[in-house]
Structures are given as C-alpha cells and as structure tokens.
Write a protein that holds these residues in place. Sequence first.
Motif, PDB file in Angstrom:
ATOM      1  N   ALA A  11      -5.200  -1.508   2.583  1.00 37.80           N
ATOM      2  CA  ALA A  11      -5.735  -0.319   2.206  1.00 37.80           C
ATOM      3  C   ALA A  11      -5.659   0.809   4.137  1.00 37.80           C
ATOM      4  O   ALA A  11      -5.954   1.763   3.240  1.00 37.80           O
ATOM      5  CB  ALA A  11      -7.190  -0.763   2.677  1.00 37.80           C
ATOM      6  N   ALA A  12      -5.349   0.407   4.634  1.00 40.04           N
ATOM      7  CA  ALA A  12      -4.992   1.601   5.966  1.00 40.04           C
ATOM      8  C   ALA A  12      -3.648   2.280   5.496  1.00 40.04           C
ATOM      9  O   ALA A  12      -4.184   3.317   5.576  1.00 40.04           O
ATOM     10  CB  ALA A  12      -4.167   0.203   7.415  1.00 40.04           C
ATOM     11  N   ALA A  13      -2.375   1.359   4.450  1.00 45.81           N
ATOM     12  CA  ALA A  13      -1.629   2.130   3.837  1.00 45.81           C
ATOM     13  C   ALA A  13      -2.487   3.164   3.120  1.00 45.81           C
ATOM     14  O   ALA A  13      -1.431   4.809   3.376  1.00 45.81           O
ATOM     15  CB  ALA A  13      -0.610   1.002   3.576  1.00 45.81           C
ATOM     16  N   ALA A  14      -2.164   2.799   2.530  1.00 50.05           N
ATOM     17  CA  ALA A  14      -3.151   3.785   0.888  1.00 50.05           C
ATOM     18  C   ALA A  14      -3.951   4.981   1.069  1.00 50.05           C
ATOM     19  O   ALA A  14      -4.087   6.170   1.122  1.00 50.05           O
ATOM     20  CB  ALA A  14      -3.937   2.875   0.062  1.00 50.05           C
ATOM     21  N   ALA A  15      -4.563   4.588   2.767  1.00 50.33           N
ATOM     22  CA  ALA A  15      -5.626   5.670   2.908  1.00 50.33           C
ATOM     23  C   ALA A  15      -4.929   6.608   4.005  1.00 50.33           C
ATOM     24  O   ALA A  15      -4.506   7.700   3.955  1.00 50.33           O
ATOM     25  CB  ALA A  15      -6.354   4.690   4.338  1.00 50.33           C
ATOM     26  N   PHE A  16      -3.754   6.397   4.322  1.00 53.39           N
ATOM     27  CA  PHE A  16      -3.179   6.878   5.590  1.00 53.39           C
ATOM     28  C   PHE A  16      -2.398   8.085   4.489  1.00 53.39           C
ATOM     29  O   PHE A  16      -2.124   9.314   5.086  1.00 53.39           O
ATOM     30  CB  PHE A  16      -2.351   6.002   6.613  1.00 53.39           C
TER      31      PHE A  16
ATOM     32  N   GLY B 193       1.522  -0.903   0.559  1.00 52.45           N
ATOM     33  CA  GLY B 193      -0.008  -0.318  -0.111  1.00 52.45           C
ATOM     34  C   GLY B 193       0.989   1.257  -0.173  1.00 52.45           C
ATOM     35  O   GLY B 193       0.459   2.481  -0.372  1.00 52.45           O
ATOM     36  N   ALA B 194       1.751   1.334   1.091  1.00 53.31           N
ATOM     37  CA  ALA B 194       3.259   2.180   0.710  1.00 53.31           C
ATOM     38  C   ALA B 194       3.838   2.568  -0.755  1.00 53.31           C
ATOM     39  O   ALA B 194       3.900   3.966  -0.655  1.00 53.31           O
ATOM     40  CB  ALA B 194       4.181   2.101   2.201  1.00 53.31           C
ATOM     41  N   ALA B 195       3.864   1.865  -1.401  1.00 52.41           N
ATOM     42  CA  ALA B 195       4.742   1.476  -2.985  1.00 52.41           C
ATOM     43  C   ALA B 195       3.662   1.512  -3.270  1.00 52.41           C
ATOM     44  O   ALA B 195       4.327   2.692  -4.310  1.00 52.41           O
ATOM     45  CB  ALA B 195       5.371   0.086  -3.218  1.00 52.41           C
ATOM     46  N   ILE B 196       2.305   1.863  -3.449  1.00 51.76           N
ATOM     47  CA  ILE B 196       1.466   1.967  -5.281  1.00 51.76           C
ATOM     48  C   ILE B 196       0.465   3.032  -4.094  1.00 51.76           C
ATOM     49  O   ILE B 196       0.482   4.227  -4.974  1.00 51.76           O
ATOM     50  CB  ILE B 196       0.814   0.701  -4.809  1.00 51.76           C
ATOM     51  N   ALA B 197       0.161   3.044  -3.243  1.00 57.34           N
ATOM     52  CA  ALA B 197      -0.821   3.899  -2.504  1.00 57.34           C
ATOM     53  C   ALA B 197      -1.609   4.754  -3.445  1.00 57.34           C
ATOM     54  O   ALA B 197      -2.091   5.342  -3.521  1.00 57.34           O
ATOM     55  CB  ALA B 197       0.100   5.594  -2.101  1.00 57.34           C
ATOM     56  N   ARG B 198      -3.054   3.586  -3.989  1.00 60.25           N
ATOM     57  CA  ARG B 198      -3.457   3.890  -4.828  1.00 60.25           C
ATOM     58  C   ARG B 198      -4.584   3.087  -4.787  1.00 60.25           C
ATOM     59  O   ARG B 198      -4.405   1.777  -4.145  1.00 60.25           O
ATOM     60  CB  ARG B 198      -4.019   3.498  -6.430  1.00 60.25           C
ATOM     61  N   PRO B 199      -6.070   3.599  -5.239  1.00 60.90           N
ATOM     62  CA  PRO B 199      -6.122   4.856  -5.408  1.00 60.90           C
ATOM     63  C   PRO B 199      -6.564   5.889  -4.366  1.00 60.90           C
ATOM     64  O   PRO B 199      -6.355   5.407  -3.096  1.00 60.90           O
ATOM     65  CB  PRO B 199      -7.794   4.620  -5.607  1.00 60.90           C
ATOM     66  N   ARG B 200      -6.470   7.118  -4.947  1.00 61.79           N
ATOM     67  CA  ARG B 200      -6.020   8.810  -3.869  1.00 61.79           C
ATOM     68  C   ARG B 200      -7.300   8.346  -3.079  1.00 61.79           C
ATOM     69  O   ARG B 200      -8.155   9.580  -4.290  1.00 61.79           O
ATOM     70  CB  ARG B 200      -5.793   9.094  -4.607  1.00 61.79           C
ATOM     71  N   LEU B 201      -8.512   8.215  -2.152  1.00 63.23           N
ATOM     72  CA  LEU B 201      -9.864   7.974  -2.073  1.00 63.23           C
ATOM     73  C   LEU B 201      -9.790   8.978  -0.568  1.00 63.23           C
ATOM     74  O   LEU B 201      -8.923   9.500   0.026  1.00 63.23           O
ATOM     75  CB  LEU B 201     -10.703   6.809  -1.580  1.00 63.23           C
TER      76      LEU B 201
ATOM     77  N   MET C 134     -11.385  10.376   2.966  1.00 56.68           N
ATOM     78  CA  MET C 134     -11.198   9.313   3.982  1.00 56.68           C
ATOM     79  C   MET C 134     -12.818   8.728   4.222  1.00 56.68           C
ATOM     80  O   MET C 134     -13.377   7.705   4.821  1.00 56.68           O
ATOM     81  CB  MET C 134     -10.723  10.006   5.151  1.00 56.68           C
ATOM     82  N   THR C 135     -13.078   9.523   3.878  1.00 55.28           N
ATOM     83  CA  THR C 135     -14.491   8.697   3.791  1.00 55.28           C
ATOM     84  C   THR C 135     -15.541   7.715   2.955  1.00 55.28           C
ATOM     85  O   THR C 135     -15.806   7.009   3.326  1.00 55.28           O
ATOM     86  CB  THR C 135     -16.001  10.551   3.230  1.00 55.28           C
ATOM     87  N   ALA C 136     -14.992   7.545   1.704  1.00 54.69           N
ATOM     88  CA  ALA C 136     -14.142   6.620   1.259  1.00 54.69           C
ATOM     89  C   ALA C 136     -14.029   5.381   1.573  1.00 54.69           C
ATOM     90  O   ALA C 136     -14.349   4.407   1.473  1.00 54.69           O
ATOM     91  CB  ALA C 136     -14.196   7.174  -0.308  1.00 54.69           C
ATOM     92  N   TRP C 137     -12.976   6.004   2.763  1.00 50.97           N
ATOM     93  CA  TRP C 137     -11.635   4.713   2.589  1.00 50.97           C
ATOM     94  C   TRP C 137     -12.470   3.834   3.850  1.00 50.97           C
ATOM     95  O   TRP C 137     -12.159   3.187   4.212  1.00 50.97           O
ATOM     96  CB  TRP C 137     -10.709   4.956   3.349  1.00 50.97           C
ATOM     97  N   ARG C 138     -13.103   4.645   5.132  1.00 54.72           N
ATOM     98  CA  ARG C 138     -14.269   4.174   5.757  1.00 54.72           C
ATOM     99  C   ARG C 138     -14.580   2.935   5.628  1.00 54.72           C
ATOM    100  O   ARG C 138     -14.220   2.125   6.574  1.00 54.72           O
ATOM    101  CB  ARG C 138     -14.951   5.538   7.263  1.00 54.72           C
ATOM    102  N   PRO C 139     -15.854   3.036   5.386  1.00 58.55           N
ATOM    103  CA  PRO C 139     -16.533   1.991   4.138  1.00 58.55           C
ATOM    104  C   PRO C 139     -15.182   0.536   4.507  1.00 58.55           C
ATOM    105  O   PRO C 139     -16.129  -0.394   4.437  1.00 58.55           O
ATOM    106  CB  PRO C 139     -17.690   2.130   3.783  1.00 58.55           C
ATOM    107  N   ILE C 140     -14.245   1.120   3.049  1.00 56.75           N
ATOM    108  CA  ILE C 140     -13.542   0.250   2.904  1.00 56.75           C
ATOM    109  C   ILE C 140     -12.745  -0.936   4.070  1.00 56.75           C
ATOM    110  O   ILE C 140     -12.621  -2.267   4.208  1.00 56.75           O
ATOM    111  CB  ILE C 140     -12.727   0.606   1.621  1.00 56.75           C
ATOM    112  N   LEU C 141     -12.391  -0.086   4.936  1.00 56.66           N
ATOM    113  CA  LEU C 141     -11.682  -0.260   5.836  1.00 56.66           C
ATOM    114  C   LEU C 141     -12.472  -1.319   6.831  1.00 56.66           C
ATOM    115  O   LEU C 141     -12.507  -2.583   7.297  1.00 56.66           O
ATOM    116  CB  LEU C 141     -11.161   0.381   6.538  1.00 56.66           C
TER     117      LEU C 141
END
Length: 191
Positions: A177-182, A124-132, A134-141
């Motif tokens: 997902a946690a790394a990409a969201a962060f 997730g840190a290497a790719i860091a996609r998608p760039r959503l 946080m309101t979109a990341w919450r339900p995913i996480l």
Amino acid sequence: MAPCASGRGQPAAQVPAAVRAGAEPHALAAVGAGAEPHAPGESSPAERLSLLSIVRCALVLLGALPWCLPLARSRAPLGELGAALDRVFAPMCHRMPERSLALDGVVMPLCSRCAGIFAGIAAGAAIARPRLAMTAWRPILIALAALMAVDVATQDLGLRPVWHASRLATGVAFGYAAAAAFLTQIARRPL
C-alpha cells in the motif's frame, strides 16, 4: 502553402494556439506531433513516464535486495561486499534471529516483518494498482499500520508466539500500500 511549425504562411485560424501564444520550442514539437503542449518548466508526459519508470525500478530492486542477498550469499562467497550490503540493513531492524527467516541456510538481513515490508514495496512498485487519491490511501495505510501494530502487540505481550506468516502478511500488505500510494502520487503530481 505548406504548413510549418512557425505558423508562417498559414491563415491565423489554422495556426495552433500554442504558436500564436509564443510557446516554447519544446511545446511546439508536442503540438506538431498532435500532443497537448505543456507549460514551460513542467515535464512532458514522456519525461514523467521515464521518471516514474526509474522510481518503480529502483523500488523493485530495493524491495528485492533483502531477499536476494541471503540467496546470493548461500551460493557465492560475496566477502566484504556481502558484509557491506548486510550492514546497510542493520540500522533499519532489530534483526533478532528468532524473528528472522533463513533462506537457503542464510539468515536474512531483516526480521520477517521488515522483510515483508520490503517485499510489499517491490510488489507495490511492480504492480502500482489501484491508483487511488491520497485521501483514499490515508485510511488504508492507517488501517494496515494499525493491523501491524496489533500483530506486534499480541506477540510482544506474549499472547501468542512468533508467527512468521502474520509478520510477513502484515508487512507485505503495508509495504504494498505504501509503494502503490507513493507511485500514484508521483504520477499525479506535476514535476
């Protein structure tokens, strides 16, 4: 007259607004280079990119460490350094042998689910996609954490044996997902 950074010798219409407003010298340099000035106390885009790059590299290294450690221990006697690195992971995981993977004959310092989370963080840190947002990341996480909880429950209730594949998959998905969201939040937040 030749233009200068101070704006002296230029008609007022040609003087950048940042100069007329008494902007800080670092903002003037950005204006002179054609970039947008930034407010005092706010980081420049280059500083933000540098910080983001450092955080990404640190997360990739951290995520790869539990995978690299057993490989290094199988090839070279790491002695006390290897033992110290192994002890770093002890408070994070139960490290039950039947729930842990072995790489090159050496048991990993984390169980397969935790190792998956670390691998997901690295990816997730290497790719860091998608760039959503946080309101979109919450339900995913939340969904990925629930999926991981179902995997834990079905295993611990004896409904199925330990499946390293499902443990790794749910861990990788959540860690990614946690790394990409962060990282997305760091990139969007003013520093």
